[in-house]
Motif scaffolding. Structure first.
Motif, PDB file in Angstrom:
ATOM      1  N   HIS A 173       0.786  -1.167  -0.010  1.00  0.00           N
ATOM      2  CA  HIS A 173      -0.086  -0.118  -0.056  1.00  0.00           C
ATOM      3  C   HIS A 173       0.844   1.324  -0.070  1.00  0.00           C
ATOM      4  O   HIS A 173       0.236   2.221  -0.547  1.00  0.00           O
TER       5      HIS A 173
ATOM      6  N   PHE B 199       1.016   2.911  -3.182  1.00  0.00           N
ATOM      7  CA  PHE B 199      -0.060   3.483  -3.798  1.00  0.00           C
ATOM      8  C   PHE B 199      -0.709   4.880  -3.275  1.00  0.00           C
ATOM      9  O   PHE B 199      -1.795   5.331  -3.457  1.00  0.00           O
TER      10      PHE B 199
ATOM     11  N   LEU C 246     -10.850   3.275  -2.393  1.00  0.00           N
ATOM     12  CA  LEU C 246      -9.655   2.643  -2.779  1.00  0.00           C
ATOM     13  C   LEU C 246      -9.892   1.326  -2.583  1.00  0.00           C
ATOM     14  O   LEU C 246      -9.960   0.687  -1.353  1.00  0.00           O
TER      15      LEU C 246
ATOM     16  N   LEU D  70      -8.526  -2.498  -2.393  1.00  0.00           N
ATOM     17  CA  LEU D  70      -7.288  -3.016  -2.152  1.00  0.00           C
ATOM     18  C   LEU D  70      -7.260  -4.648  -2.090  1.00  0.00           C
ATOM     19  O   LEU D  70      -8.058  -5.309  -1.497  1.00  0.00           O
TER      20      LEU D  70
ATOM     21  N   CYS E 156      -6.689  -1.368  -6.704  1.00  0.00           N
ATOM     22  CA  CYS E 156      -5.274  -1.310  -6.268  1.00  0.00           C
ATOM     23  C   CYS E 156      -4.739  -2.702  -5.973  1.00  0.00           C
ATOM     24  O   CYS E 156      -5.704  -3.316  -5.053  1.00  0.00           O
TER      25      CYS E 156
ATOM     26  N   VAL F  50      -4.536   0.176 -10.624  1.00  0.00           N
ATOM     27  CA  VAL F  50      -3.324   0.593 -10.207  1.00  0.00           C
ATOM     28  C   VAL F  50      -2.944  -0.748  -9.771  1.00  0.00           C
ATOM     29  O   VAL F  50      -3.253  -1.431  -8.651  1.00  0.00           O
TER      30      VAL F  50
END
Length: 318
Positions: A150, A153, A223, A225, A253, A276
Motif C-alpha cells: 500500500h 499507492f 480505494l 485493495l 489497487c 493500479v
C-alpha cells in the motif's frame, strides 16, 4: 554485497540495482537442447552477502515452475561455493495462494515452496504482499521480510483530493490488508478514512456470496485493495457492489497484476474508474492499444525493496 538478477530481461532487476547503487553481478545462463539449463555465478560468492532477484510469475519465456527451479538451483550453487548468506528477493511469490487445507487431501503449496527454498540454502526471503502474511510466516523457518504494497499507492490516494475517502477489501480475507492502509492514510491525511468489506466466498474455484457491503461508502472515493489481479472478476464484482452502496469513484489497487486471459475484457467494466498495480509483475499481457492500458497505472515498489535490502545489509554487518 552481490546482487544477481536471474531474469536478464527484467526491468525490475535493473531498477533495483540502480536504486541501490550497485551493479548486477554477472552469471551464465546456458540452455540445453532438451530444455534443461545451467546457471553459474561469474562473480566469486565466497564469504559474500548475496541477494538473488527472481519474480515467480509466468511469461512467454518461462513458467512459474521454470523460474522457481532456476531460483532453487542458483541459491544452492551459491551456498555450495561458500556464500555466507543468500537472500531471495521475490517480488511475486508463486504458489502462495494455497496456504491451508480446505478440502480432504489438499496440498499446502506455500509450505512446500518454503521447504524447497530452505533446503537449497536460502537464509532469508524478501517478498511483496503475499496472499496471507500469517501463513507465510508459519511456512518459513528462516527470516522473512514481508513488504506491504500500500505505500506504493499513496500517490494515487493523494490524487483523489481531500473529499470523503474509504479503503475497501473485496473479500473477508483481505480485511487486515485494507485496515492497515486505512490506518496509514489516516495518519497521512490527519483525518478519518472510511472502511468497507464486500461479502465473497470461493469453493472449487467458484465465487459466491451476496453483494453485501459492510461499511459506509456513500459519496466517498473508494480505494479497493487486493493482493493480486488475475482475471479481475473479484475486483469488478466488489466495485459494482460499492457503486450500488453509493461510492462516488472506485479505484482498484493490487500489488501484482497478472492479467490472465479474460482480464482485459472484465476490467473494462465501468464500475472501476482506474486500475493500479505494482511493477512486481510486468504488465506484458495488456496490449499498448488496449482500453485497459489507458486506465492502468503502474506504481514502483523498487524503493521499498531497496530500503528493505539496505536495512538487511546493515543488520547483517553489525
Amino acid at each position: 554485497m552481490l546482487l544477481f538478477g536471474l531474469d536478464t530481461q527484467a526491468s525490475f532487476d535493473r531498477a533495483l540495482a540502480a536504486e541501490l547503487g550497485v551493479p548486477l553481478a554477472a552469471h551464465e545462463a546456458r540452455a540445453f537442447e532438451d530444455g534443461e539449463y545451467k546457471l553459474r555465478p561469474l562473480a566469486d560468492p565466497r564469504g559474500a552477502d548475496v541477494y538473488v532477484v527472481q519474480s515467480l510469475h509466468g511469461d512467454d519465456r518461462a513458467s512459474p515452475h521454470d523460474k522457481l527451479c532456476a531460483l532453487l538451483m542458483f541459491v544452492a550453487t551459491l551456498r555450495d561455493h561458500g556464500a555466507a548468506r543468500v537472500t531471495a528477493v521475490v517480488p511475486y511469490l508463486a504458489y502462495a495462494r494455497k496456504d491451508r487445507r480446505t478440502k480432504p487431501f489438499d496440498p499446502v503449496t506455500s509450505r512446500y515452496v518454503a521447504q524447497w527454498l530452505e533446503a537449497a540454502g536460502m537464509t532469508q526471503l524478501v517478498v511483496l504482499e503475499a496472499h496471507n502474511p500469517a501463513a507465510l510466516d508459519n511456512a518459513f523457518r528462516c527470516p522473512v521480510q514481508h513488504l506491504q504494497a500500500h505505500p506504493a499507492f499513496d500517490a494515487v490516494a493523494d490524487e483523489l483530493g481531500d473529499g470523503p475517502l474509504a479503503v475497501a477489501s473485496p473479500d473477508p480475507g483481505g480485511v487486515k490488508r485494507a485496515q492497515l492502509w486505512r490506518e496509514h492514510l489516516e495518519g497521512r491525511r490527519g483525518g478519518p478514512v472510511g472502511f468497507a468489506m464486500v461479502d465473497k466466498r470461493r469453493s472449487a474455484g467458484v465465487v459466491s456470496g451476496t453483494e453485501l457491503v459492510a461499511g459506509d461508502v456513500e459519496g466517498a472515493d473508494v480505494l479497493l485493495l487486493d493482493d493480486l489481479i488475475a482475471t479481475g472478476g473479484t475486483l469488478v464484482r466488489a466495485a459494482r457492489a460499492l457503486r450500488a452502496a453509493g461510492a462516488r469513484r472506485v479505484v482498484a489497487c493490487a500489488a501484482h497484476g497478472l492479467f490472465v486471459e479474460g482480464a482485459e475484457r472484465t476490467l473494462a467494466d465501468t464500475a472501476l474508474d482506474r486500475v493500479v498495480v505494482c511493477d512486481s509483475v510486468p504488465a506484458f499481457r495488456v496490449p499498448a492499444a488496449s482500453p485497459l492500458r489507458a486506465r492502468l497505472t503502474v506504481a514502483s515498489c523498487v524503493p521499498m525493496f531497496a530500503h528493505a535490502l539496505r536495512q538487511s545489509r546493515a543488520s547483517w554487518l553489525q
